[in-house]
Design a protein around this motif. Structure first.
Motif, PDB file in Angstrom:
ATOM      1  N   GLU A 117       4.472  44.269 -21.204  1.00 37.22           N
ATOM      2  CA  GLU A 117       3.759  44.205 -22.481  1.00 37.22           C
ATOM      3  C   GLU A 117       4.254  43.036 -23.328  1.00 37.22           C
ATOM      4  N   LEU A 118       5.560  42.817 -23.329  1.00 39.93           N
ATOM      5  CA  LEU A 118       6.108  41.674 -24.061  1.00 39.93           C
ATOM      6  C   LEU A 118       5.573  40.361 -23.488  1.00 39.93           C
ATOM      7  N   TYR A 119       5.534  40.282 -22.170  1.00 40.47           N
ATOM      8  CA  TYR A 119       5.023  39.071 -21.522  1.00 40.47           C
ATOM      9  C   TYR A 119       3.546  38.860 -21.845  1.00 40.47           C
ATOM     10  N   ASP A 120       2.752  39.910 -21.722  1.00 36.21           N
ATOM     11  CA  ASP A 120       1.310  39.804 -21.968  1.00 36.21           C
ATOM     12  C   ASP A 120       1.001  39.398 -23.404  1.00 36.21           C
ATOM     13  N   ASN A 121       1.894  39.775 -24.328  1.00 34.13           N
ATOM     14  CA  ASN A 121       1.674  39.472 -25.745  1.00 34.13           C
ATOM     15  C   ASN A 121       2.468  38.260 -26.229  1.00 34.13           C
ATOM     16  N   ASN A 122       2.936  37.445 -25.267  1.00 38.17           N
ATOM     17  CA  ASN A 122       3.676  36.216 -25.595  1.00 38.17           C
ATOM     18  C   ASN A 122       4.898  36.482 -26.473  1.00 38.17           C
ATOM     19  N   LYS A 123       5.597  37.562 -26.177  1.00 38.17           N
ATOM     20  CA  LYS A 123       6.803  37.920 -26.926  1.00 38.17           C
ATOM     21  C   LYS A 123       8.046  37.807 -26.043  1.00 38.17           C
ATOM     22  N   LEU A 124       7.976  36.936 -25.055  1.00 35.63           N
ATOM     23  CA  LEU A 124       9.039  36.848 -24.056  1.00 35.63           C
ATOM     24  C   LEU A 124       9.390  35.378 -23.848  1.00 35.63           C
ATOM     25  N   ASP A 125      10.560  34.958 -24.336  1.00 32.68           N
ATOM     26  CA  ASP A 125      10.989  33.570 -24.147  1.00 32.68           C
ATOM     27  C   ASP A 125      12.086  33.487 -23.086  1.00 32.68           C
ATOM     28  N   MET A 126      13.253  34.026 -23.397  1.00 30.91           N
ATOM     29  CA  MET A 126      14.328  34.093 -22.402  1.00 30.91           C
ATOM     30  C   MET A 126      14.553  35.548 -22.007  1.00 30.91           C
ATOM     31  N   ILE A 127      14.776  35.781 -20.715  1.00 29.91           N
ATOM     32  CA  ILE A 127      15.019  37.129 -20.213  1.00 29.91           C
ATOM     33  C   ILE A 127      16.355  37.140 -19.476  1.00 29.91           C
ATOM     34  N   VAL A 128      17.234  38.054 -19.866  1.00 31.28           N
ATOM     35  CA  VAL A 128      18.518  38.232 -19.194  1.00 31.28           C
ATOM     36  C   VAL A 128      18.422  39.508 -18.365  1.00 31.28           C
ATOM     37  N   MET A 129      18.704  39.404 -17.070  1.00 35.32           N
ATOM     38  CA  MET A 129      18.553  40.581 -16.210  1.00 35.32           C
ATOM     39  C   MET A 129      19.465  40.499 -14.998  1.00 35.32           C
ATOM     40  N   LEU A 130      19.711  41.657 -14.398  1.00 33.95           N
ATOM     41  CA  LEU A 130      20.486  41.715 -13.167  1.00 33.95           C
ATOM     42  C   LEU A 130      19.686  41.091 -12.028  1.00 33.95           C
ATOM     43  N   SER A 131      20.391  40.582 -11.028  1.00 32.79           N
ATOM     44  CA  SER A 131      19.719  39.860  -9.943  1.00 32.79           C
ATOM     45  C   SER A 131      18.756  40.749  -9.167  1.00 32.79           C
ATOM     46  N   LYS A 132      19.126  42.002  -8.949  1.00 34.15           N
ATOM     47  CA  LYS A 132      18.226  42.887  -8.206  1.00 34.15           C
ATOM     48  C   LYS A 132      16.961  43.178  -9.016  1.00 34.15           C
TER      49      LYS A 132
END
Length: 301
Positions: A86-101
């Motif tokens: 939802e964040l991506y679809d609404n252009n609310k996602l710039d940098m994402i920090v996540m685990l490799s898996k």
């Protein structure tokens, strides 16, 4: 507009991180200056999650202010893929920090690209080890099914557990892995290693570098403990941009990472995650976790 002025604007655009077209078209006032940094999944240690979020928000905004105080940072922690989408679809996602898996899961549906990874114990990728007492013998002689294996409950332990599940599946070893409230869940790697040393656990999982550091401080560990199994190098997490992140925002975030005057403050944020600093991502860092993901994790879905 003369060619001289036009190229001057292009130069200023490149320096400031804003696209040349935006300057030439006079749309500066419409530029989105919200930097939205999303923490996805279990990148925070559970027991300190609230404190981490507050500290990251304060320190990151301070760093951004020193680069360009017209930008404002927003930190969002999400646990479900639907929230992330939802964040991506609404252009609310710039940098994402996540685990490799998690990254290997997400890229199937959301176009993102790793830019940075964080060093820990001065390593970009980590070898996990299964540790026991030397008196137990070698791994092929051990019946793990009746053993107590200590696994750290922090975010390092999560990746170690995935590797151990994969290892036991490959070796056809039956073992009932913990639920969150079970007794073999240990706070961190240091405690897991010490639990084996003091005979409170039969075995434990930790990063090889952690065992080596602890053994330097306490030579008795080296005399007593042995590595029974060892993983390939595994990437813990990555810092990613989506395909919708404007280049001028990427440039601002790149300046935060690479500006020497801001590095000390940024490293304070990194220390919350038991990391030292950010370094550029390399594709080969994913090789180890891809092998586990493709042969085991994917089959579990």
């Amino acid at each position: 507009m003369s060619k001289v002025f036009k190229w001057l604007f292009v130069f200023l655009a490149a320096y400031s991180g804003i696209s040349a077209n935006q300057i030439l078209q006079g749309n500066n006032q419409d530029i989105d200056k919200d930097l939205r940094i999303v923490f996805y999944g279990q990148v925070f240690e559970k027991q300190y999650e609230k404190e981490f979020k507050v500290a990251v928000k304060i320190w990151l905004q301070e760093i951004v202010n020193n680069i360009d105080n017209s930008y404002k940072t927003f930190n969002v922690a999400v646990s479900s893929f639907q929230e992330l989408k939802e964040l991506y679809d609404n252009n609310k996602l710039d940098m994402i920090v996540m685990l490799s898996k998690d990254y290997l899961d997400v890229i199937k549906s959301i176009p993102i690209k790793p830019y940075y990874i964080a060093l820990s114990n001065n390593e970009a990728v980590h070898r996990y080890v299964l540790i026991g007492k030397k008196s137990k013998g070698n791994s092929n002689q051990i019946d793990y099914s009746k053993s107590k294996i200590a696994i750290p409950e922090n975010n390092w332990g999560g990746l170690g557990k995935y590797w151990l599940e994969y290892l036991f599946k490959q070796k056809k070893i039956r073992y009932k892995f913990y639920q969150e409230n079970e007794e073999n869940l240990i706070k961190d790697e240091n405690q897991a290693i010490l639990s084996v040393f003091f005979n409170n656990s039969d075995y434990c999982v930790a990063r090889k570098s952690t065992l080596e550091l602890m053994s330097e401080l306490n030579p008795q560990l080296k005399k007593s403990l042995i590595v029974l199994e060892e993983s390939e190098p595994l990437l813990h997490s990555s810092f990613n941009f989506s395909d919708k992140t404007p280049q001028y925002k990427i440039n601002i975030l790149n300046r935060i990472v690479n500006d020497e005057t801001q590095r000390a403050r940024l490293n304070q944020i990194m220390s919350l995650f038991k990391h030292e600093k950010l370094v550029p991502f390399k594709e080969e860092y994913l090789n180890g976790i891809k092998k586990i993901y493709n042969s085991y994790l994917l089959k579990e879905k």
